[in-house]
Design an enzyme around this catalytic site. Structure first.
Site, short mmCIF file in Angstrom:
data_model
loop_
_atom_site.label_atom_id
_atom_site.label_comp_id
_atom_site.label_asym_id
_atom_site.label_seq_id
_atom_site.Cartn_x
_atom_site.Cartn_y
_atom_site.Cartn_z
N LYS A 84 -0.27 -17.39 -1.75
CA LYS A 84 1.09 -16.87 -1.48
C LYS A 84 1.20 -16.33 -0.06
CE LYS A 84 0.22 -12.34 -1.49
NZ LYS A 84 0.58 -11.31 -0.52
N ALA B 141 0.83 -1.21 0.00
CA ALA B 141 0.00 0.00 0.00
C ALA B 141 0.87 1.26 0.00
CB ALA B 141 -0.92 -0.03 1.22
N THR C 72 6.18 -11.01 -1.23
CA THR C 72 5.70 -11.20 0.14
C THR C 72 6.65 -12.08 0.96
OG1 THR C 72 3.54 -11.12 -0.91
CG2 THR C 72 3.56 -11.55 1.41
N1 LIG Z 1 -1.80 -3.36 2.78
C1 LIG Z 1 -1.27 -3.78 1.62
O1 LIG Z 1 -0.10 -3.49 1.30
C2 LIG Z 1 -2.10 -4.57 0.67
C3 LIG Z 1 -3.29 -5.16 1.07
N2 LIG Z 1 -3.99 -5.93 0.19
C4 LIG Z 1 -5.21 -6.59 0.61
O2 LIG Z 1 -6.19 -5.63 0.96
C5 LIG Z 1 -7.11 -6.19 1.90
C6 LIG Z 1 -7.31 -5.19 3.02
O3 LIG Z 1 -6.05 -5.05 3.65
P1 LIG Z 1 -5.54 -3.70 4.30
O4 LIG Z 1 -6.25 -2.52 3.76
O5 LIG Z 1 -4.08 -3.72 4.21
O6 LIG Z 1 -5.98 -3.97 5.80
P2 LIG Z 1 -6.13 -2.94 6.99
O7 LIG Z 1 -6.12 -3.75 8.23
O8 LIG Z 1 -5.16 -1.82 6.86
O9 LIG Z 1 -7.56 -2.31 6.76
C7 LIG Z 1 -8.73 -3.05 6.70
C8 LIG Z 1 -9.87 -2.06 6.73
O10 LIG Z 1 -11.09 -2.76 6.56
C9 LIG Z 1 -12.01 -2.25 7.52
N3 LIG Z 1 -12.97 -3.31 7.82
C10 LIG Z 1 -12.75 -4.47 8.46
N4 LIG Z 1 -13.87 -5.17 8.55
C11 LIG Z 1 -14.83 -4.43 7.93
C12 LIG Z 1 -16.21 -4.61 7.71
N5 LIG Z 1 -16.84 -5.69 8.13
N6 LIG Z 1 -16.88 -3.65 7.07
C13 LIG Z 1 -16.22 -2.54 6.65
N7 LIG Z 1 -14.93 -2.32 6.83
C14 LIG Z 1 -14.24 -3.26 7.47
C15 LIG Z 1 -11.17 -1.87 8.72
O11 LIG Z 1 -11.85 -0.93 9.54
C16 LIG Z 1 -9.96 -1.28 8.04
O12 LIG Z 1 -10.16 0.08 7.72
C17 LIG Z 1 -6.47 -7.51 2.38
O13 LIG Z 1 -7.12 -8.60 1.79
C18 LIG Z 1 -5.03 -7.42 1.88
O14 LIG Z 1 -4.49 -8.69 1.56
C19 LIG Z 1 -3.59 -6.11 -1.09
C20 LIG Z 1 -2.43 -5.53 -1.54
C21 LIG Z 1 -1.61 -4.71 -0.70
O1 LIG Z 2 -0.37 -8.46 -0.50
C1 LIG Z 2 0.54 -7.76 -0.19
C2 LIG Z 2 1.65 -7.44 -1.11
O2 LIG Z 2 1.31 -7.73 -2.44
C3 LIG Z 2 0.63 -7.21 1.18
O3 LIG Z 2 1.15 -8.20 1.98
P1 LIG Z 2 0.75 -8.32 3.50
O4 LIG Z 2 -0.74 -8.45 3.58
O5 LIG Z 2 1.48 -9.55 3.96
O6 LIG Z 2 1.25 -7.08 4.19
#
Ligand SMILES: NC(=O)C1=CN([C@@H]2O[C@H](COP(=O)(O)OP(=O)(O)OC[C@H]3O[C@@H](n4cnc5c(N)ncnc54)[C@H](O)[C@@H]3O)[C@@H](O)[C@H]2O)C=CC1
Ligand SMILES: O=C(CO)COP(=O)(O)O
Length: 305
Positions: free
Chosen positions: A170, A119, A227
């Site tokens: 992964k 992100a 990752t």
């Molecule tokens: N952070 C990263 O670098 C990347 C994340 N992802 C994917 O994105 C997805 C989200 O991850 P992140 O944003 O990093 O997690 P995060 O933990 O930073 O944020 C998750 C968000 O979802 C919200 N949330 C949780 N349950 C909810 C619900 N029931 N209704 C509405 N909102 C809800 C939370 O309040 C929080 O704002 C994951 O599947 C992750 O694998 C994909 C690529 C990169």
């Molecule tokens: O999916 C991701 C990188 O592509 C982010 O990895 P993590 O959810 O392990 O932080």
């Protein structure tokens, strides 16, 4: 015009990069994730999901929250282009993100955006390439154009199964890679584990209908490499803590944890051998100790690569 549901790290990063070029509505259930950058003026932040009316909506919530979010807001989301931005397998159903979208909103275009990207890198405008997968070729082309930016380059495929399984599986292997490094087993062991992990990712994905070239692309091999080799990854860091016998903040999103359990069940139903994933799941659950897990993997029958 794009709507984004979920203002965690990924949803906010996508809002920052897309919002530099077009209007975005970002729905935050609670607060917005802390990134170093400001939201661009074209991003409207809202806590009222009813005001997210854009025809294209990115779903940037953790995998285990996706089914509930879709069911709760199915009437509002029906018929739009819904792009899952999460990585994992739903524990309750064993389904991936696009199947959950199709179940809740059968008339929506179900798509997934996945691949190697942290992100923080996306938000800073660093060059990033991702996979956009949807079964509908024409919708895929339109989404590819709409969601690509000057620094975010999207490739497109109709192989949704391959794209979403690459991103889901992964994360489990990344936990295992973290365990290897956290336990001090060395970088040679990590390379072996990544390679054998990729072999079991392919085994399951191909059995479930994925294409081999999708697994070899950004959403599979590309994201596996990122990752398993970066401490920016939460899955990797969680594995490191597990390997070192240290604690880990339970509030941090670690998608590979629930996905490991979901994948063990999926693989068992199809009699597919996934020894690394099974060990990760057992280790997380405390059903095996780290020495037992290592011994189990090293004492498997010798065979051809
Ligand atoms: N952070 C990263 O670098 C990347 C994340 N992802 C994917 O994105 C997805 C989200 O991850 P992140 O944003 O990093 O997690 P995060 O933990 O930073 O944020 C998750 C968000 O979802 C919200 N949330 C949780 N349950 C909810 C619900 N029931 N209704 C509405 N909102 C809800 C939370 O309040 C929080 O704002 C994951 O599947 C992750 O694998 C994909 C690529 C990169
Ligand atoms: O999916 C991701 C990188 O592509 C982010 O990895 P993590 O959810 O392990 O932080």
């Amino acid at each position: 015009m794009i709507g984004i549901l979920g203002a965690g790290a990924f949803g906010t990063a996508l809002a920052v990069t897309l919002g530099r070029e077009q209007p975005v509505t970002l729905w935050a259930r609670r607060g917005v994730a802390k990134l170093e950058l400001e939201l661009p003026p074209l991003v409207r932040l809202t806590s009222d999901i009813e005001t997210v009316t854009e025809p294209t909506v990115l779903l940037a919530v953790p995998m285990q929250a996706l089914g509930g979010l879709l069911r709760e807001h199915a009437a509002q989301l029906e018929g739009r282009a819904l792009v899952a931005c999460c990585k994992g397998v739903d524990l309750a159903t064993g389904h991936g993100p696009t199947a959950l979208i199709a179940e809740a909103c059968p008339r929506a275009t179900a798509a997934i955006l996945t691949g190697p990207s942290f992100a923080a890198d996306i938000a800073r405008g660093l060059p990033t390439a991702l996979t956009l997968a949807t079964a509908d070729e024409a919708a895929g082309e339109a989404l590819q154009r709409q969601l690509s930016t000057a620094t975010l380059r999207l490739y497109r495929t109709t192989d949704t199964v391959g794209a979403e399984l690459g991103g889901a599986l992964k994360n489990v292997i990344a936990i295992a890679a973290g365990v290897v490094i956290g336990a001090g087993l060395g970088q040679s062991a990590r390379a072996a584990l990544m390679t054998r992990g990729y072999a079991e990712m392919q085994r399951l994905a191909l059995a479930l209908g994925a294409r081999a070239d999708t697994l070899a692309g950004l959403s599979g091999l590309g994201d596996l490499v990122l990752t398993c080799t970066s401490e920016q990854s939460r899955n990797f860091r969680y594995g490191q803590a597990l390997g070192a016998g240290a604690g880990f903040d339970p509030a941090v999103t670690v998608e590979g944890r629930a996905t490991a359990a979901a994948v063990v069940a999926l693989a068992a139903r199809r009699e597919i051998d996934m020894p690394i994933t099974a060990m990760v799941d057992a280790l997380i659950d405390g059903r095996v100790t780290l020495p037992q897990a290592i011994q189990t993997l090293l004492s498997r029958p010798l065979k051809q690569e």
